[in-house]
Design an enzyme around this catalytic site. Sequence first.
Site: not given
Lengths: 556, 556
Positions: A205, A176, A202-203, A145, A81
């Site tokens: 979240d 992941d 990276k994220t 992905r 993402g």
Amino acid sequence: MNEISTLQKARQEYKPKLAGVLVKGIKNLAIVKGNATESVRDKESIKEIFKNLYGAPVITFQEGKTNNSSKKNVGVILSGGQAPGGHNVIAGIFDALKEANLENKLYGFLGGPSGIIEGNYVELTSDIIDKYRNTGGFDIIGSGRTKLETPEQFEKSLNVCKSLNISAVVIIGGDDSNTNAALLGEWMKANNAGIQVIGCPKTIDGDLKNDMIEISFGFDTATKTYSELIGNIQRDANSAKKYWHFIKLMGRSATHVALECALRTRPNIALISEEIAEQNWSLKYITDYMTDIIVKRSAAGKNFGVALIPEGLIEFIPEMKAMIANLNDVLAEADAFEEFTMPEKFEYVSQHLEACNAQIFNSLPITIKHQLLMDRDPHGNVQVSRIDTEKLLIEMIELKLKEMKAEGRFKGKFSPLAHFFGYEGRCAAPSNFDADYCYNLGYNAVALIEFGLTGYLSSVRNLSKPAAEWIAGGVPLTMMMNMEKRHGEMKPVIQKALVKLDGPVFKELKENRDKWALEDCYLFPGAIQYFGPSEVCDITTKTLYLENKEKSLNLV
Amino acid sequence: MNEISTLQKARQEYKPKLAGVLVKGIKNLAIVKGNATESVRDKESIKEIFKNLYGAPVITFQEGKTNNSSKKNVGVILSGGQAPGGHNVIAGIFDALKEANLENKLYGFLGGPSGIIEGNYVELTSDIIDKYRNTGGFDIIGSGRTKLETPEQFEKSLNVCKSLNISAVVIIGGDDSNTNAALLGEWMKANNAGIQVIGCPKTIDGDLKNDMIEISFGFDTATKTYSELIGNIQRDANSAKKYWHFIKLMGRSATHVALECALRTRPNIALISEEIAEQNWSLKYITDYMTDIIVKRSAAGKNFGVALIPEGLIEFIPEMKAMIANLNDVLAEADAFEEFTMPEKFEYVSQHLEACNAQIFNSLPITIKHQLLMDRDPHGNVQVSRIDTEKLLIEMIELKLKEMKAEGRFKGKFSPLAHFFGYEGRCAAPSNFDADYCYNLGYNAVALIEFGLTGYLSSVRNLSKPAAEWIAGGVPLTMMMNMEKRHGEMKPVIQKALVKLDGPVFKELKENRDKWALEDCYLFPGAIQYFGPSEVCDITTKTLYLENKEKSLNLV
């Protein structure tokens, strides 16, 4: 895309601030190696899987003199993402590479990890890079992905790298994707392929975080963008005084996003999934908790408010998790289920679920029961992520209030509005912090490559201080790993950081939320600013600040 | 609300720029009166209703010397939906009043027009005002939707004003609220009550606009906020390359908001209600138009895109409007309709609607048919505004694509996501433009009061130029009026400005939209900036720019 907005034009001129140790340039570095490291858990299994990478030391850079850099080609992949700042990671890699040797080349693999497998790439030149400096999105080379995890994929990747004379690959991704980076790095080393692999954290979240990784990039910008909108909605709620806004926030499972946004905006309610799981709250308990606040505010003449709902909530409610697991089993064994009418389906499910689960199922609003039985994945499983949690809670609360109204215990009005913020923040133009941090992560990745390292995550730390004091280095990917069950199999994965209920960030919410629930303590953070006073433009998240305040306290 | 965000703190220091003519101060003004004016239409009826106000001249201020200002108290009302900058209008009124005479007082009526009827008020002192300078929202005194229109209400308002020694009232509102301001002003004058009434043009919808009112306040900030989000989503669409985002935008009936946002962001599709009405597009035609773009993009490998949908769309589709009118009649005559099952309801409606309307009803997705029959107002009428237009279009397109797929005419994927932006922008902190414009509107309202005027709308013009060149004055409210049918009765109302299909703003979209549909010309405007380069921070809307460019051309 030839024309660009005036803001984008102005931001192209922004020069990210480099960490003090990197500012002297890629040729003036030396490395300090720490002791051999261990994985956070499951040491034997992780060591077995990563025979070649396991145990590598933590690396810290200091000023020094690098040997003349040999010419090299590097490949870069955006994985998963979008998160604000990805383009600056790539710009940092590009600038450092060119600084090391003008003949170095950077290749971007297109559309995520599938690009390296299938050999879809573009050479990234300064013409391209300059257009994307300090911009949001992953559109420079696209993302994807595809999971890099099989020897066949690694083999193909190696062939593509060989054909382009690439000797190092940088994978920009979340937990992941970085797990996959470690697998790729291990395979390359085991096969003496001569390809280094470096990851970048990276994220949006915020769950790729540990002692060595203070924050993942994008979290700062995304939470600031959501907080802008939450603040605006709070102003609206407080002006119109007639709506309850239920705002669901993106962030797969951990609740860092909703927690950070809550500290920035001080809403009346902020649900934290990790607390709900630990305290074993039921859906009924959550409904009662929220209804209680709504009723108390109403009694004080306030038929309005704002509630933040984390996207991953449902899976953290123990009874819902159990009911859904049971439901999946029931549905798997049901014959000709699809031919039933909806009332027949409800009846069937209600009869075949275990008693406690049937009770929970029956207590759900009809729209949610529909959703549970209709939105199923190709394996026939209920798709929990598709459930409109914010609407589920609204309906549960409406039922409860109707009951209370009938009993004379609620005399107010409840007009709810539902929102979901996610896509609005993933590709926002990076804040000054993310623009700087990302540029450093990319630049630093090249420094790791220059020293011949592989299986490392680019690590820039001490981020609550000015950039001049930032520490740059690398963390072995294996150090952050443990074994977890995925699709029925034990696999090595980077440990996901959930919200710590004994940590200073959650504590800040816990200590204030009763006051925020009833009084109106709303903060209105406003839009991200790039050019103003430093305290407005350069300060990063409350989460990072509080976590580091705690660290300092521990040292005293 | 004691603690405030760092941005809010920094913005408190912002000093709005005054129009050149106002900068010398409230005591250095003279008025220039134009000729007697006429209403835009229905002159006889408007003149009959507004015997005392009708025909007043347009006022323009110039430098001069005001007589010593007598001490006076003024009341202010916020009316209707929130718009960014309302607090600055009040700050402008306050500062001008205190400048005129330090003993002047400003009272804020609480919760909208009901405040003046019921005598709910607060005296606005500098302590209060200073906290709200340059902030979004209407929370300083709250707003409301009570309509001021009966003699009883006027009588009560007069008594409240008398008790507070108030001699002038400023009503900050949209077209309806300013119509009410005119009615109140007329009544006060007819009854020699000695109370002046001045309006200020507010609405994010942008439909309170004419030769004398170039823009309503809030439109600039709200459209910039929505455009930030649309741009972010476009980046996301262009990075992930797998979703079609359908974005519904607030703005009751006129499509100014969606049009302005489209020019700022260049999405693949932007529906303009006024065009749909004029061209008599059917729902099927709209579906085909959108599907055609989706299919063409898909054929070019682009299974993603962004479409803007104006909130008021449904009521502009002639066949839908007719069908809903027919449906309301059918439902009014149906006996025991509520006792039918849903399939029985569908059957009944389908049989009782006129054939062409039944055909349209039957073509709708089942969820929309549900919505039409379930969400009815207290009079039993269908609530058109509750229909999820963006989801209706998605479902219609999905049906069409399924058909085309079966026929082999569509081979791509269509993964739609729906958004609605409204509350995110209504209370955003005002942009520099809105902060300045609003402050001037308030300051200028006091200038109109000082010259003894009533029944005027505060008017600040020449807004595409720097503030120094802005023109300040007043427009008679009656000049903007015509007669329209409301709830079965002919009433005087301020004429709503719809998007002009022969105007330069729509033309800009029309000339470019085919290109924007298929190529990716996305613009990413980013967040509103307050402190940076002037071309980033101070430029107002594309709509205002294009409308004024045209005006200049006409002069040549």
